[in-house]
Write a protein that holds these residues in place. Structure first.
Motif, PDB file in Angstrom:
ATOM      1  N   ASP A  38       0.829  -1.203   0.000  1.00 14.89           N
ATOM      2  CA  ASP A  38       0.000   0.000   0.000  1.00 14.89           C
ATOM      3  C   ASP A  38       0.861   1.249   0.000  1.00 14.89           C
ATOM      4  O   ASP A  38       0.568   2.232  -0.674  1.00 14.89           O
ATOM      5  N   SER A  66     -17.994  -3.902  -0.762  1.00 13.18           N
ATOM      6  CA  SER A  66     -16.849  -4.601  -0.169  1.00 13.18           C
ATOM      7  C   SER A  66     -16.197  -5.565  -1.160  1.00 13.18           C
ATOM      8  O   SER A  66     -15.269  -6.299  -0.809  1.00 13.18           O
ATOM      9  N   THR A 121     -13.363   0.385  -1.883  1.00 12.39           N
ATOM     10  CA  THR A 121     -13.403   0.322  -0.422  1.00 12.39           C
ATOM     11  C   THR A 121     -13.099  -1.085   0.077  1.00 12.39           C
ATOM     12  O   THR A 121     -12.693  -1.264   1.229  1.00 12.39           O
ATOM     13  N   SER A 153      -7.596  -3.805   0.096  1.00 11.14           N
ATOM     14  CA  SER A 153      -6.710  -3.473   1.213  1.00 11.14           C
ATOM     15  C   SER A 153      -5.510  -2.638   0.791  1.00 11.14           C
ATOM     16  O   SER A 153      -4.857  -2.003   1.622  1.00 11.14           O
ATOM     17  N   ASN A 155      -2.974  -4.170  -0.773  1.00 15.49           N
ATOM     18  CA  ASN A 155      -1.906  -5.159  -0.902  1.00 15.49           C
ATOM     19  C   ASN A 155      -2.395  -6.294  -1.800  1.00 15.49           C
ATOM     20  O   ASN A 155      -3.283  -7.058  -1.426  1.00 15.49           O
ATOM     21  N   ASP A 187      -2.932 -10.046  -0.765  1.00 16.56           N
ATOM     22  CA  ASP A 187      -4.075 -10.471   0.046  1.00 16.56           C
ATOM     23  C   ASP A 187      -5.141 -11.171  -0.792  1.00 16.56           C
ATOM     24  O   ASP A 187      -6.106 -11.712  -0.232  1.00 16.56           O
ATOM     25  N   TYR A 188      -4.971 -11.159  -2.113  1.00 12.51           N
ATOM     26  CA  TYR A 188      -6.005 -11.700  -3.001  1.00 12.51           C
ATOM     27  C   TYR A 188      -5.399 -12.689  -3.998  1.00 12.51           C
ATOM     28  O   TYR A 188      -5.384 -12.442  -5.207  1.00 12.51           O
ATOM     29  N   PRO A 233      -6.844   1.591  -2.708  1.00 11.89           N
ATOM     30  CA  PRO A 233      -7.775   1.335  -1.602  1.00 11.89           C
ATOM     31  C   PRO A 233      -8.431   2.642  -1.187  1.00 11.89           C
ATOM     32  O   PRO A 233      -7.880   3.729  -1.398  1.00 11.89           O
ATOM     33  N   ASN A 244     -10.056   4.272   2.191  1.00 10.64           N
ATOM     34  CA  ASN A 244     -10.396   4.246   3.609  1.00 10.64           C
ATOM     35  C   ASN A 244     -11.425   5.342   3.858  1.00 10.64           C
ATOM     36  O   ASN A 244     -11.128   6.531   3.725  1.00 10.64           O
TER      37      ASN A 244
END
Length: 328
Positions: free
Chosen positions: A38, A57, A86, A89, A91, A94-95, A115, A117
């Motif tokens: 990130d 999400s 949103t 993440s 990164n 992570d997927y 991302p 936030n």
């Protein structure tokens, strides 16, 4: 005979080499994405771009969202295309199961996946008061009112052009302060262009909080844009502003982004002649597909259906079209 056999073998080796080269390029590219944190990712700064937003999400956009982002990137190759999610993440590692998503989004050099936030986005804006109090579980149209809030916050903080993920770009866009009329006496916020910290956007955020009625469909979206524009231009009749500038803001005619009205959305799934397409969309920068109404029909579209939406996919987002709609 021997020469023909040798030529065939060479051709097969060359073909295999091309396939291997493409596969290695993808593996290397995806590995680079996985290693990208990130902190290392791009973020909007002094370079205004085109902005897209997914306020759900999910990290797997729909075919139409893919098409919207790809078509914008193709039509505006020198501009950054920021896609805020949103559910992302920041990164890529992570997927591990979403290699296709990231491959498609990163296949064009000017697409930047970011991302979002929400707490950080709304900080230091008038919207923060609303965000701290609202209960998403009690909201009937939460994703929609959240998207309405996010787009004006993003324009306030970064400036540039915002487009909904159900707008397919047909032409390049220039940076200017603009709103587009949806129909008679009604503006829409699906396509907006504003400079950073513009007073109009600040007024939109203030109105959003002061007149919040999330239970009324569109009250925080088209109705908000119309309310603030009337006040900004000191008029009760928005139609008198169409095609002109009012206090530095261009009010574009509906055919720029809404050539087909929302109650005629089924026309996107009808057969059109090329002459009709040219006549209808010659002055259109992007077509709004009205995803809320048309999503069920999009799933039924396939290669060879020869409807208007397939034409737009095939011409303006060919990678998306090949991935989702061509026969394997």
């Amino acid at each position: 005979m021997k020469n023909q056999k040798r030529l065939c073998q060479v051709s097969l080796l060359l073909f295999a080499g091309v396939l291997l080269h493409r596969q290695l390029k993808f593996i290397i590219r995806f590995q680079q994405l996985k290693n990208k944190s990130d902190a290392e990712s791009h973020s909007p700064n002094t370079t205004p771009g085109l902005m897209f937003l997914d306020s759900t999400s999910k990290v797997v956009p729909s075919a139409l969202a893919f098409c919207s982002v790809e078509s914008a990137a193709r039509a505006n190759p020198e501009k950054p295309i920021y896609y805020f999610m949103t559910g992302f993440s920041g990164n890529f590692s992570d997927y591990p199961d979403q290699s296709l998503t990231f491959q498609m989004l990163s296949s064009m050099k000017n697409i930047i996946l970011l991302p979002l936030n929400l707490r950080t986005l709304f900080e230091n804006t008038p919207l923060n008061v609303w965000y701290q109090k609202v209960d998403p579980n009690l909201e009937q149209y939460w994703i929609h009112v959240l998207s309405d809030a996010c787009r004006i916050a993003l324009l306030w903080k970064y400036g540039g052009i915002y487009l909904d993920t159900d707008i397919i770009s047909l032409k390049p866009l220039t940076f200017t302060n603009f709103i587009c009329a949806q129909q008679e006496n009604l503006a829409n916020g699906a396509a907006l262009g504003f400079s950073q910290y513009h007073s109009f956007i600040q007024d939109c955020m203030i109105d959003y909080v002061n007149n919040y009625q999330g239970e009324i469909w569109g009250h925080q979206g088209p109705s908000l844009m119309s309310r603030v524009l009337r006040h900004w231009c000191n008029t009760d009749d928005l139609d008198e502003l169409v095609g002109v500038k009012c206090n530095g803001i261009s009010y574009l005619p509906p055919n720029y982004f809404y050539p087909i009205r929302y109650n005629d959305w089924e026309k996107y799934f009808e057969h059109w002649t090329m002459e009709d397409i040219r006549d209808t969309f010659s002055n259109t920068s992007g077509v709004h597909i009205w995803n809320f109404l048309s999503s069920g029909n999009q799933d039924k579209m396939n290669e060879g259906s020869d409807v208007l939406l397939e034409y737009f996919f095939r011409k303006y987002c060919p990678r998306t079209y090949k991935t989702f709609y061509t026969k394997q």
